[in-house]
Design a protein around this motif. Structure first.
Motif, PDB file in Angstrom:
ATOM      1  N   GLN A   1      13.737  -3.335  -6.903  1.00 27.36           N
ATOM      2  CA  GLN A   1      12.712  -4.331  -6.591  1.00 27.36           C
ATOM      3  C   GLN A   1      11.341  -3.674  -6.503  1.00 27.36           C
ATOM      4  N   VAL A   2      10.399  -4.199  -7.249  1.00 24.91           N
ATOM      5  CA  VAL A   2       9.036  -3.673  -7.266  1.00 24.91           C
ATOM      6  C   VAL A   2       8.084  -4.786  -6.857  1.00 24.91           C
ATOM      7  N   SER A   3       7.313  -4.566  -5.807  1.00 20.19           N
ATOM      8  CA  SER A   3       6.388  -5.585  -5.329  1.00 20.19           C
ATOM      9  C   SER A   3       5.064  -4.960  -4.940  1.00 20.19           C
ATOM     10  N   THR A   4       4.012  -5.767  -4.992  1.00 19.86           N
ATOM     11  CA  THR A   4       2.699  -5.313  -4.541  1.00 19.86           C
ATOM     12  C   THR A   4       2.131  -6.346  -3.581  1.00 19.86           C
ATOM     13  N   PRO A   5       1.512  -5.900  -2.488  1.00 19.70           N
ATOM     14  CA  PRO A   5       1.417  -4.503  -2.056  1.00 19.70           C
ATOM     15  C   PRO A   5       2.696  -4.050  -1.351  1.00 19.70           C
ATOM     16  N   THR A   6       3.070  -2.812  -1.574  1.00 20.27           N
ATOM     17  CA  THR A   6       4.182  -2.190  -0.864  1.00 20.27           C
ATOM     18  C   THR A   6       3.726  -0.827  -0.363  1.00 20.27           C
TER      19      THR A   6
ATOM     20  N   ALA B   1       1.192   3.871  -1.356  1.00 21.81           N
ATOM     21  CA  ALA B   1       0.761   2.478  -1.403  1.00 21.81           C
ATOM     22  C   ALA B   1       0.780   2.009  -2.851  1.00 21.81           C
ATOM     23  N   TYR B   2       1.575   0.982  -3.131  1.00 25.72           N
ATOM     24  CA  TYR B   2       1.719   0.447  -4.482  1.00 25.72           C
ATOM     25  C   TYR B   2       0.909  -0.842  -4.594  1.00 25.72           C
ATOM     26  N   GLU B   3      -0.016  -0.872  -5.558  1.00 28.91           N
ATOM     27  CA  GLU B   3      -0.938  -1.986  -5.691  1.00 28.91           C
ATOM     28  C   GLU B   3      -1.133  -2.329  -7.171  1.00 28.91           C
ATOM     29  N   ASP B   4      -1.705  -3.507  -7.394  1.00 29.78           N
ATOM     30  CA  ASP B   4      -2.158  -3.918  -8.724  1.00 29.78           C
ATOM     31  C   ASP B   4      -3.547  -4.504  -8.517  1.00 29.78           C
TER      32      ASP B   4
END
Length: 256
Positions: free
Chosen positions: A229-234, A90-93
């Motif tokens: 491509q990098v996005s949050t949340p992913t 899970a990718y978050e900021d």
């Protein structure tokens, strides 16, 4: 299964103010290599399909006491049994409004799946939204605070702190006039049960450099899997992006 209590309320006046966004937003940092030399970075907002927005496992709360958590050298924090049949990334900021919506909608269901031994989650804490924070480095400092908590090995404590950082009255606004200082981040940790060692680690910014390095490593990992491509949340599973717009994505994964 032990009974679960509703998530803890936090002191909004003490920790700062935040406004709930009306729509789930996805923040995307895209990179396109041109002749392997020039990289074009684009940030844009996408309005997702809001068909399935109901909260899953509402009121479930954090993972159970005794759940393991471990900082991963290659980037991120692994929560749950490393041998669980399903592992997601899970990718978050921590500044991302869409991530706060994601945590509100799916956090309980994710924790429940972890407690049931069905899933383990590697949380990757990115920091590309730093420039939208009042301090200019909030995302990195919040990620560093999370590393201080994760280093205890106490999965329940990490789960509570991770959730707390996305709650109203805690998570700052993008482009807001203020965000949380390290001292305020340490107070959040204290409120969810962190001891003096963790509080000092956060207040002193001990893990900020490690968080920055981890964010860069995690961003590269995600970029490699998504073609830049990098996005949050992913959420990724077995190298493929999971459709988190579907309310039953957790059920689908754990039923495999």
């Amino acid at each position: 299964m032990s009974s679960k209590k509703p998530p803890k309320k936090y002191n909004a006046a003490k920790l700062g103010n935040d406004k709930r966004n009306d729509a789930l937003l996805t923040y995307v940092l895209g990179g396109v290599a041109i002749v392997a030399i020039i990289v074009l970075i684009v940030i844009f907002v996408v309005l997702p399909n809001t068909k399935d927005t109901e909260v899953q496992a509402e009121g479930y709360g954090s993972v159970q006491e005794g759940t393991p958590v471990k900082v991963i050298d290659s980037g991120g924090v692994l929560l749950g049994d490393p041998n669980a049949p399903v592992k997601i990334d899970a990718y978050e900021d921590f500044l991302c409004p869409a991530c706060a919506m994601f945590e509100n909608q799916f956090g309980g269901a994710i924790n429940q799946a972890i407690d049931n031994g069905q899933m383990a989650v590697q949380y990757h804490m990115l920091d590309f939204l730093n420039k939208y924070s009042a301090s200019g480095d909030y995302s990195t400092r919040a990620a560093g605070a999370a590393l201080c908590v994760a280093d205890t090995g106490d999965g329940a404590l990490f789960s509570k702190f991770h959730s707390a950082l996305f709650q109203d009255g805690v998570k700052p606004e993008e482009n807001g006039s203020t965000d949380l200082s390290n001292a305020q981040l340490s107070e959040v940790a204290k409120q969810v049960g962190a001891d003096d060692g963790v509080v000092s680690c956060i207040a002193d910014g001990t893990k900020v450099d490690a968080a920055k390095a981890g964010a860069q490593a995690s961003m590269q990992q995600l970029s490699d899997q998504t073609g830049g491509q990098v996005s949050t949340p992913t959420v990724m599973h077995d190298g493929k992006k999971v459709n988190i717009q579907s309310a039953d994505w957790i059920t689908q994964l754990t039923a495999q």
